[in-house]
Design a protein around this motif. Structure first.
Motif, PDB file in Angstrom:
ATOM      1  N   UNK A 167     -10.171 -16.288 -14.854  1.00 28.64           N
ATOM      2  CA  UNK A 167     -10.962 -15.426 -15.733  1.00 28.64           C
ATOM      3  C   UNK A 167     -12.445 -15.791 -15.669  1.00 28.64           C
ATOM      4  N   UNK A 168     -12.754 -17.074 -15.727  1.00 29.96           N
ATOM      5  CA  UNK A 168     -14.145 -17.515 -15.724  1.00 29.96           C
ATOM      6  C   UNK A 168     -14.823 -17.271 -14.374  1.00 29.96           C
ATOM      7  N   UNK A 169     -14.128 -17.610 -13.286  1.00 32.47           N
ATOM      8  CA  UNK A 169     -14.723 -17.427 -11.955  1.00 32.47           C
ATOM      9  C   UNK A 169     -14.981 -15.948 -11.686  1.00 32.47           C
ATOM     10  N   UNK A 170     -14.011 -15.104 -12.042  1.00 32.56           N
ATOM     11  CA  UNK A 170     -14.177 -13.675 -11.808  1.00 32.56           C
ATOM     12  C   UNK A 170     -15.262 -13.084 -12.703  1.00 32.56           C
ATOM     13  N   UNK A 171     -15.422 -13.645 -13.904  1.00 29.50           N
ATOM     14  CA  UNK A 171     -16.495 -13.173 -14.795  1.00 29.50           C
ATOM     15  C   UNK A 171     -17.860 -13.407 -14.165  1.00 29.50           C
ATOM     16  N   UNK A 172     -18.051 -14.568 -13.547  1.00 26.11           N
ATOM     17  CA  UNK A 172     -19.312 -14.845 -12.852  1.00 26.11           C
ATOM     18  C   UNK A 172     -19.510 -13.890 -11.678  1.00 26.11           C
ATOM     19  N   UNK A 173     -18.426 -13.632 -10.948  1.00 25.87           N
ATOM     20  CA  UNK A 173     -18.518 -12.711  -9.809  1.00 25.87           C
ATOM     21  C   UNK A 173     -18.885 -11.305 -10.272  1.00 25.87           C
ATOM     22  N   UNK A 174     -18.270 -10.848 -11.368  1.00 21.35           N
ATOM     23  CA  UNK A 174     -18.573  -9.512 -11.904  1.00 21.35           C
ATOM     24  C   UNK A 174     -20.027  -9.441 -12.337  1.00 21.35           C
ATOM     25  N   UNK A 175     -20.512 -10.489 -13.002  1.00 21.21           N
ATOM     26  CA  UNK A 175     -21.905 -10.502 -13.449  1.00 21.21           C
ATOM     27  C   UNK A 175     -22.851 -10.382 -12.257  1.00 21.21           C
ATOM     28  N   UNK A 176     -22.551 -11.111 -11.166  1.00 19.84           N
ATOM     29  CA  UNK A 176     -23.411 -11.060  -9.982  1.00 19.84           C
ATOM     30  C   UNK A 176     -23.385  -9.673  -9.338  1.00 19.84           C
ATOM     31  N   UNK A 177     -22.189  -9.101  -9.224  1.00 18.05           N
ATOM     32  CA  UNK A 177     -22.058  -7.779  -8.600  1.00 18.05           C
ATOM     33  C   UNK A 177     -22.744  -6.706  -9.451  1.00 18.05           C
ATOM     34  N   UNK A 178     -22.604  -6.800 -10.768  1.00 17.26           N
ATOM     35  CA  UNK A 178     -23.256  -5.826 -11.652  1.00 17.26           C
ATOM     36  C   UNK A 178     -24.778  -5.922 -11.560  1.00 17.26           C
ATOM     37  N   UNK A 179     -25.292  -7.139 -11.422  1.00 16.33           N
ATOM     38  CA  UNK A 179     -26.746  -7.288 -11.243  1.00 16.33           C
ATOM     39  C   UNK A 179     -27.202  -6.602  -9.954  1.00 16.33           C
ATOM     40  N   UNK A 180     -26.391  -6.746  -8.895  1.00 19.42           N
ATOM     41  CA  UNK A 180     -26.718  -6.056  -7.650  1.00 19.42           C
ATOM     42  C   UNK A 180     -26.660  -4.542  -7.818  1.00 19.42           C
ATOM     43  N   UNK A 181     -25.684  -4.063  -8.563  1.00 21.48           N
ATOM     44  CA  UNK A 181     -25.553  -2.631  -8.838  1.00 21.48           C
ATOM     45  C   UNK A 181     -26.773  -2.114  -9.611  1.00 21.48           C
ATOM     46  N   UNK A 182     -27.191  -2.872 -10.619  1.00 20.68           N
ATOM     47  CA  UNK A 182     -28.356  -2.476 -11.404  1.00 20.68           C
ATOM     48  C   UNK A 182     -29.635  -2.506 -10.575  1.00 20.68           C
ATOM     49  N   UNK A 183     -29.734  -3.484  -9.673  1.00 16.96           N
ATOM     50  CA  UNK A 183     -30.922  -3.564  -8.812  1.00 16.96           C
ATOM     51  C   UNK A 183     -31.002  -2.343  -7.901  1.00 16.96           C
ATOM     52  N   UNK A 184     -29.871  -1.958  -7.323  1.00 20.87           N
ATOM     53  CA  UNK A 184     -29.846  -0.775  -6.467  1.00 20.87           C
ATOM     54  C   UNK A 184     -30.220   0.479  -7.261  1.00 20.87           C
ATOM     55  N   UNK A 185     -29.701   0.585  -8.483  1.00 22.31           N
ATOM     56  CA  UNK A 185     -30.014   1.739  -9.319  1.00 22.31           C
ATOM     57  C   UNK A 185     -31.506   1.761  -9.672  1.00 22.31           C
ATOM     58  N   UNK A 186     -32.066   0.601  -9.953  1.00 23.22           N
ATOM     59  CA  UNK A 186     -33.492   0.517 -10.284  1.00 23.22           C
ATOM     60  C   UNK A 186     -34.356   0.960  -9.108  1.00 23.22           C
ATOM     61  N   UNK A 187     -33.897   0.686  -7.886  1.00 18.84           N
ATOM     62  CA  UNK A 187     -34.662   1.036  -6.694  1.00 18.84           C
ATOM     63  C   UNK A 187     -34.595   2.525  -6.366  1.00 18.84           C
ATOM     64  N   UNK A 188     -33.706   3.255  -7.013  1.00 19.48           N
ATOM     65  CA  UNK A 188     -33.527   4.676  -6.693  1.00 19.48           C
ATOM     66  C   UNK A 188     -33.627   5.511  -7.967  1.00 19.48           C
ATOM     67  N   UNK A 189     -34.835   5.893  -8.373  1.00 23.74           N
ATOM     68  CA  UNK A 189     -35.019   6.660  -9.621  1.00 23.74           C
ATOM     69  C   UNK A 189     -34.269   7.994  -9.615  1.00 23.74           C
ATOM     70  N   UNK A 190     -34.165   8.637  -8.457  1.00 25.52           N
ATOM     71  CA  UNK A 190     -33.484   9.932  -8.406  1.00 25.52           C
ATOM     72  C   UNK A 190     -31.993   9.788  -8.672  1.00 25.52           C
ATOM     73  N   UNK A 191     -31.400   8.705  -8.186  1.00 24.10           N
ATOM     74  CA  UNK A 191     -29.984   8.449  -8.462  1.00 24.10           C
ATOM     75  C   UNK A 191     -29.771   8.223  -9.959  1.00 24.10           C
ATOM     76  N   UNK A 192     -30.696   7.489 -10.588  1.00 26.36           N
ATOM     77  CA  UNK A 192     -30.596   7.269 -12.034  1.00 26.36           C
ATOM     78  C   UNK A 192     -30.740   8.592 -12.785  1.00 26.36           C
ATOM     79  N   UNK A 193     -31.660   9.431 -12.321  1.00 25.29           N
ATOM     80  CA  UNK A 193     -31.863  10.725 -12.974  1.00 25.29           C
ATOM     81  C   UNK A 193     -30.602  11.579 -12.854  1.00 25.29           C
ATOM     82  N   UNK A 194     -29.943  11.510 -11.703  1.00 27.75           N
ATOM     83  CA  UNK A 194     -28.708  12.262 -11.516  1.00 27.75           C
ATOM     84  C   UNK A 194     -27.615  11.815 -12.462  1.00 27.75           C
ATOM     85  N   UNK A 195     -27.538  10.506 -12.713  1.00 31.32           N
ATOM     86  CA  UNK A 195     -26.525  10.009 -13.639  1.00 31.32           C
ATOM     87  C   UNK A 195     -26.906  10.306 -15.085  1.00 31.32           C
TER      88      UNK A 195
END
Length: 232
Positions: A167-195
């Motif tokens: 549970x703990x190891x996967x929680x860290x992995x999820x946090x890292x992956x979500x940060x990457x997801x948010x970074x990608x979303x931040x880099x693409x304003x049009x994708x954010x606007x679409x959502x």
């Protein structure tokens, strides 16, 4: 009035927007937003339980633990409710299908090549499909290990220590992956606007999701998306 390409709104229910096409319906956006809020609640409460200074600052450990447990249990609820939407079910089918051009997208990503020809994509690119599959599996494992920690007699041959470790190891992995997801979303304003609004610029869609425009002909309406979308 006919629908724009990629639109899932029934004909005549909403005016076309010049230069823009419909990417997500209200139901799809609600599922994404509700899932995001529940995931954020899980991560914040987990941090308050895991880190001593935060735990002391917030206090009310029992309340925080209860919120964490129930937000985790409710994580699949938005997706399950979203199954009532034909557009959402169509998107799940797209995410579950790996087309030939998705392999080209991954090869181009490994070589750091850019451009619509190098990285062809349907409504969702190969990276988004892998992310969706990984996060769905991770959430199920987190729920399973969380329930084992909550109800220790559920599977007595699995120790609490093992469940906590996974549970703990996967929680860290999820946090890292979500940060990457948010970074990608931040880099693409049009994708954010679409959502956020459901609509995207046609030129953006042509650059990043050309296969989607090819597979979704003008006139597509709610609940009648092509069954072979993203099959390649």
């Amino acid at each position: 009035m006919r629908s724009t390409a990629g639109s899932t709104a029934p004909t005549g229910t909403r005016p076309e927007r010049p230069g823009r096409i419909r990417r997500f319906t209200a139901a799809e956006r609600w599922v994404h937003r509700a899932t995001g809020y529940l995931m954020l609640l899980c991560l914040v409460t987990a941090a308050c339980l895991y880190f001593g200074p935060l735990a002391q600052l917030v206090g009310r450990r029992h309340l925080v633990a209860t919120v964490h447990e129930w937000s985790g249990i409710l994580l699949p609820a938005p997706v399950l409710l979203g199954l009532l939407s034909p557009a959402f079910r169509a998107d799940l089918r797209r995410l579950n299908r790996f087309a030939v051009y998705d392999r080209r997208w991954l090869r181009a990503a490994r070589r750091r090549l850019r451009g619509p020809e190098a990285r062809p994509a349907g409504k969702f690119n190969a990276g988004q499909k892998l992310y969706a599959g990984w996060i769905a599996g991770a959430v199920l494992v987190m729920m399973f290990t969380g329930l084992l920690m909550w109800f220790m007699g559920l599977l007595p041959f699995i120790s609490r220590t093992s469940a906590i470790f996974v549970h703990d190891v996967l929680a860290w992995a999820i946090a890292a992956v979500l940060l990457g997801h948010l970074r990608k979303a931040y880099e693409d304003p049009e994708a954010r606007l679409g959502m956020r609004t459901g609509w995207v610029d046609r030129a953006w869609a042509t650059r990043h999701h050309a296969k989607w425009l090819e597979e979704e002909p003008v006139g597509t309406v709610s609940g009648k998306t092509r069954e072979n979308a993203d099959d390649g």
